[in-house]
Design a protein around this motif. Structure first.
Motif, PDB file in Angstrom:
ATOM      1  N   GLY A  72       0.556  -1.321   0.263  1.00  0.00           N
ATOM      2  CA  GLY A  72      -0.345   0.328   0.192  1.00  0.00           C
ATOM      3  C   GLY A  72       0.759   1.168   0.097  1.00  0.00           C
ATOM      4  N   ALA A  73       1.868   1.133   0.341  1.00  0.00           N
ATOM      5  CA  ALA A  73       2.611   2.281   0.774  1.00  0.00           C
ATOM      6  C   ALA A  73       3.421   2.305  -0.210  1.00  0.00           C
ATOM      7  CB  ALA A  73       4.044   2.088   2.111  1.00  0.00           C
ATOM      8  N   TYR A  74       4.053   1.701  -1.529  1.00  0.00           N
ATOM      9  CA  TYR A  74       5.024   1.627  -2.802  1.00  0.00           C
ATOM     10  C   TYR A  74       3.711   2.422  -3.271  1.00  0.00           C
ATOM     11  CZ  TYR A  74       9.118   0.637  -1.484  1.00  0.00           C
ATOM     12  OH  TYR A  74      10.752   0.381  -0.783  1.00  0.00           O
ATOM     13  N   ALA A  75       2.557   1.651  -3.655  1.00  0.00           N
ATOM     14  CA  ALA A  75       1.157   1.813  -4.547  1.00  0.00           C
ATOM     15  C   ALA A  75       1.269   3.361  -4.619  1.00  0.00           C
ATOM     16  CB  ALA A  75      -0.462   1.157  -3.840  1.00  0.00           C
ATOM     17  N   ILE A 163      11.941   1.518 -12.839  1.00  0.00           N
ATOM     18  CA  ILE A 163      11.213   0.852 -13.478  1.00  0.00           C
ATOM     19  C   ILE A 163      10.783   2.485 -14.637  1.00  0.00           C
ATOM     20  CG2 ILE A 163       8.620  -0.277 -12.873  1.00  0.00           C
ATOM     21  CD1 ILE A 163       9.388  -0.637 -10.356  1.00  0.00           C
ATOM     22  N   ARG A 164       9.910   1.844 -15.762  1.00  0.00           N
ATOM     23  CA  ARG A 164       9.239   2.793 -16.119  1.00  0.00           C
ATOM     24  C   ARG A 164       8.440   3.172 -16.021  1.00  0.00           C
ATOM     25  NH1 ARG A 164      10.122   3.900 -22.252  1.00  0.00           N
ATOM     26  NH2 ARG A 164      11.603   2.761 -22.115  1.00  0.00           N
ATOM     27  N   ALA A 165       8.013   4.112 -15.529  1.00  0.00           N
ATOM     28  CA  ALA A 165       6.556   4.651 -14.982  1.00  0.00           C
ATOM     29  C   ALA A 165       5.289   4.199 -15.376  1.00  0.00           C
ATOM     30  CB  ALA A 165       6.452   5.975 -14.426  1.00  0.00           C
ATOM     31  N   SER A 166       5.013   4.213 -16.791  1.00  0.00           N
ATOM     32  CA  SER A 166       4.125   4.136 -17.234  1.00  0.00           C
ATOM     33  C   SER A 166       3.383   2.781 -17.062  1.00  0.00           C
ATOM     34  CB  SER A 166       4.159   4.324 -19.025  1.00  0.00           C
ATOM     35  OG  SER A 166       5.235   3.811 -19.866  1.00  0.00           O
ATOM     36  N   LEU A 167       4.257   1.997 -17.197  1.00  0.00           N
ATOM     37  CA  LEU A 167       3.849  -0.080 -16.604  1.00  0.00           C
ATOM     38  C   LEU A 167       3.127   0.198 -15.630  1.00  0.00           C
ATOM     39  CD1 LEU A 167       7.346  -1.072 -18.350  1.00  0.00           C
ATOM     40  CD2 LEU A 167       5.176  -1.315 -18.803  1.00  0.00           C
ATOM     41  N   LEU A 168       4.199   1.000 -14.612  1.00  0.00           N
ATOM     42  CA  LEU A 168       3.061   0.933 -13.380  1.00  0.00           C
ATOM     43  C   LEU A 168       1.830   1.657 -12.978  1.00  0.00           C
ATOM     44  CD1 LEU A 168       6.107   2.753 -11.164  1.00  0.00           C
ATOM     45  CD2 LEU A 168       5.573  -0.322 -10.658  1.00  0.00           C
ATOM     46  N   LYS A 169       1.660   2.237 -14.507  1.00  0.00           N
ATOM     47  CA  LYS A 169      -0.190   2.354 -14.173  1.00  0.00           C
ATOM     48  C   LYS A 169      -1.253   1.826 -14.413  1.00  0.00           C
ATOM     49  CE  LYS A 169       1.588   7.461 -14.685  1.00  0.00           C
ATOM     50  NZ  LYS A 169       1.362   8.243 -13.624  1.00  0.00           N
ATOM     51  N   ASP A 170      -0.850   0.739 -15.477  1.00  0.00           N
ATOM     52  CA  ASP A 170      -2.084   0.015 -15.688  1.00  0.00           C
ATOM     53  C   ASP A 170      -1.643  -1.137 -14.700  1.00  0.00           C
ATOM     54  OD1 ASP A 170      -2.108   2.009 -18.088  1.00  0.00           O
ATOM     55  OD2 ASP A 170      -0.393   1.226 -19.078  1.00  0.00           O
ATOM     56  N   LEU A 171      -0.455  -1.315 -13.749  1.00  0.00           N
ATOM     57  CA  LEU A 171      -0.723  -3.052 -13.075  1.00  0.00           C
ATOM     58  C   LEU A 171      -2.027  -3.042 -12.907  1.00  0.00           C
ATOM     59  CD1 LEU A 171       3.292  -2.869 -11.921  1.00  0.00           C
ATOM     60  CD2 LEU A 171       1.621  -4.168 -14.441  1.00  0.00           C
ATOM     61  N   PRO A 172      -2.164  -4.290 -12.221  1.00  0.00           N
ATOM     62  CA  PRO A 172      -3.323  -5.160 -11.168  1.00  0.00           C
ATOM     63  C   PRO A 172      -3.098  -4.406 -10.096  1.00  0.00           C
ATOM     64  CG  PRO A 172      -2.743  -6.266 -12.268  1.00  0.00           C
ATOM     65  CD  PRO A 172      -1.691  -6.047 -12.796  1.00  0.00           C
ATOM     66  N   GLU A 173      -4.378  -3.942  -8.912  1.00  0.00           N
ATOM     67  CA  GLU A 173      -4.087  -3.638  -7.422  1.00  0.00           C
ATOM     68  C   GLU A 173      -3.478  -4.563  -7.108  1.00  0.00           C
ATOM     69  OE1 GLU A 173      -4.851  -1.059  -5.443  1.00  0.00           O
ATOM     70  OE2 GLU A 173      -5.532   0.247  -7.975  1.00  0.00           O
ATOM     71  N   PRO A 174      -1.986  -4.762  -5.968  1.00  0.00           N
ATOM     72  CA  PRO A 174      -1.151  -4.998  -6.016  1.00  0.00           C
ATOM     73  C   PRO A 174      -2.036  -5.945  -4.007  1.00  0.00           C
ATOM     74  CG  PRO A 174      -0.581  -3.185  -4.052  1.00  0.00           C
ATOM     75  CD  PRO A 174      -1.313  -2.515  -5.921  1.00  0.00           C
ATOM     76  N   GLU A 184       5.266 -10.198  -6.413  1.00  0.00           N
ATOM     77  CA  GLU A 184       4.615  -9.604  -7.013  1.00  0.00           C
ATOM     78  C   GLU A 184       4.383  -8.727  -8.212  1.00  0.00           C
ATOM     79  OE1 GLU A 184      -0.125  -9.728  -6.663  1.00  0.00           O
ATOM     80  OE2 GLU A 184       0.669  -8.127  -5.134  1.00  0.00           O
ATOM     81  N   LEU A 185       5.341  -7.495  -7.781  1.00  0.00           N
ATOM     82  CA  LEU A 185       5.331  -6.801  -9.354  1.00  0.00           C
ATOM     83  C   LEU A 185       5.846  -7.380 -10.327  1.00  0.00           C
ATOM     84  CD1 LEU A 185       5.291  -4.157  -9.939  1.00  0.00           C
ATOM     85  CD2 LEU A 185       7.477  -2.948  -8.623  1.00  0.00           C
ATOM     86  N   TRP A 186       7.527  -8.119  -9.791  1.00  0.00           N
ATOM     87  CA  TRP A 186       8.688  -8.135 -10.855  1.00  0.00           C
ATOM     88  C   TRP A 186       7.014  -8.749 -11.849  1.00  0.00           C
ATOM     89  CZ3 TRP A 186      10.302  -4.883  -9.272  1.00  0.00           C
ATOM     90  CH2 TRP A 186      11.617  -4.652  -8.186  1.00  0.00           C
ATOM     91  N   LEU A 187       6.352 -10.351 -10.948  1.00  0.00           N
ATOM     92  CA  LEU A 187       5.962 -11.394 -12.167  1.00  0.00           C
ATOM     93  C   LEU A 187       4.762 -10.392 -12.906  1.00  0.00           C
ATOM     94  CD1 LEU A 187       5.355 -13.674  -9.068  1.00  0.00           C
ATOM     95  CD2 LEU A 187       6.670 -13.720 -11.107  1.00  0.00           C
ATOM     96  N   HIS A 188       4.177  -9.379 -12.266  1.00  0.00           N
ATOM     97  CA  HIS A 188       3.332  -8.543 -13.245  1.00  0.00           C
ATOM     98  C   HIS A 188       3.803  -8.114 -14.358  1.00  0.00           C
ATOM     99  CE1 HIS A 188      -1.115  -9.155 -10.965  1.00  0.00           C
ATOM    100  NE2 HIS A 188       0.061  -8.734  -9.713  1.00  0.00           N
ATOM    101  N   LEU A 189       4.973  -7.510 -13.868  1.00  0.00           N
ATOM    102  CA  LEU A 189       5.312  -7.209 -15.458  1.00  0.00           C
ATOM    103  C   LEU A 189       6.012  -7.919 -15.853  1.00  0.00           C
ATOM    104  CD1 LEU A 189       8.213  -4.432 -13.075  1.00  0.00           C
ATOM    105  CD2 LEU A 189       6.095  -3.772 -14.330  1.00  0.00           C
TER     106      LEU A 189
END
Length: 317
Positions: A72-75, A163-174, A184-189
């Motif tokens: 939640g903090a990183y999100a 990390i390319r910032a645009s990718l972080l905007k489209d990922l599912p909620e952690p 989980e972040l690496w696997l989503h990416l």
């Protein structure tokens, strides 16, 4: 934001980190290529962390929230970051001075890259050692091969990632409060098709101490198992998925047996055998079916046999 010079936001999630967060922030601000902004989310700290962060004044942006865990903090930090690139740093790790500069040089050579990760050195408890043991960088150019390495076990120190910032905007909620939120972040990416560049040079010092989340081994192993099940499609290799889940369950079983939780340990080893039968899991499943006293004698006899065989082999040489 300018497109001629990469704009880099550094994000830090801090919780009760007064002992180390000052050193972390100082190393970030002391980079040979300074970041364009530093965003720190104080995740409901109850110690002196807010005072340490306040001591840096306008050099960093600090946001306070109720405790929601690292995910939640990183999100929150990602949502606040304004850069083209986002560099993570945990609140107890330390960057080497040229970390950002070298990563941006790598991006200039490989502009198709979405995530740059590097080696790291573990310090703080015992002798220093490498964080992970990935093969040489030139052996991981194939995205599927890299995905399979990451799927087996998390080899990435989260504080190395750019990390390319645009990718972080489209990922599912952690997943809320997941102990291995970075995994989980690496696997989503990877599932999203992100291209990673791995530099084995150690550019981050990863601090081990008594408060690390990774000290709760059972919770970490269960979280890893959950990720391996959730991302079973990623490696495109059913045998690898079975081996990995069987290993996870056997590790969980061994840890639970050490804690004296025989019922859950037996269930974990049974699950391991269903995923992929191994002599290790079978031996432990049989041992756990014995009364405790008889089990201790059986383990003692087995260890004595192993030591005897080892002694005879050494004498023969």
């Amino acid at each position: 934001m300018s497109t001629t010079r990469p704009v880099v936001s550094v994000v830090v999630a801090a919780y009760n980190g007064e002992a180390h967060v000052g050193e972390t922030i100082a190393a970030i601000l002391g980079q040979t290529r300074a970041p364009d902004e530093v965003v720190v989310v104080d995740d409901g700290s109850t110690d002196g962390t807010p005072d340490v962060l306040a001591s840096f004044g306008d050099a960093i942006q600090v946001f306070h929230q109720h405790n929601s865990g690292a995910a939640g903090a990183y999100a929150q930090a990602y949502a606040r970051a304004r850069g083209d690139w986002v560099a993570r740093c945990d609140a107890d790790d330390v960057w080497l001075p040229e970390k950002l500069e070298l990563q941006l040089e790598a991006l200039a050579v490989r502009p198709e890259t979405d995530v740059v990760v590097t080696g790291a050195t573990v310090f703080g408890r015992g002798a220093e050692r490498p964080f992970s043991a990935l093969p040489p960088a030139d052996g991981l150019d194939d995205p599927l091969l890299f995905a399979r390495h990451v799927y087996r076990a998390n080899p990435i120190c989260s504080s190395t990632a750019l990390i390319r910032a645009s990718l972080l905007k489209d990922l599912p909620e952690p997943t809320p409060r997941l102990p291995c939120e970075d995994y989980e972040l690496w696997l989503h990416l990877l599932r999203a098709g992100a291209r990673f560049h791995w530099d084995p040079e150690a550019l981050v010092r990863y601090r081990q101490h008594s408060s690390n989340v990774t000290n709760n081994r059972v919770a970490m192993e269960r979280s890893a198992l959950a990720m391996h099940r959730a991302f079973a499609d990623l490696p495109q290799d059913r045998a690898l998925v079975r081996r990995t889940c069987a290993r996870d369950l056997a590790t969980i079983g061994r840890l639970l047996a050490d804690d004296g939780d025989d019922a859950q340990a037996r269930a974990a080893f049974a699950g391991s055998l269903r995923a992929r039968p191994t002599a290790f899991a079978l031996a432990w499943a049989l041992l756990l079916s014995l009364p405790r006293g008889l089990r201790r004698r059986a383990v003692g006899a087995a260890l004595a046999l192993v030591r005897g065989e080892r002694g005879r082999a050494e004498a023969a040489t």
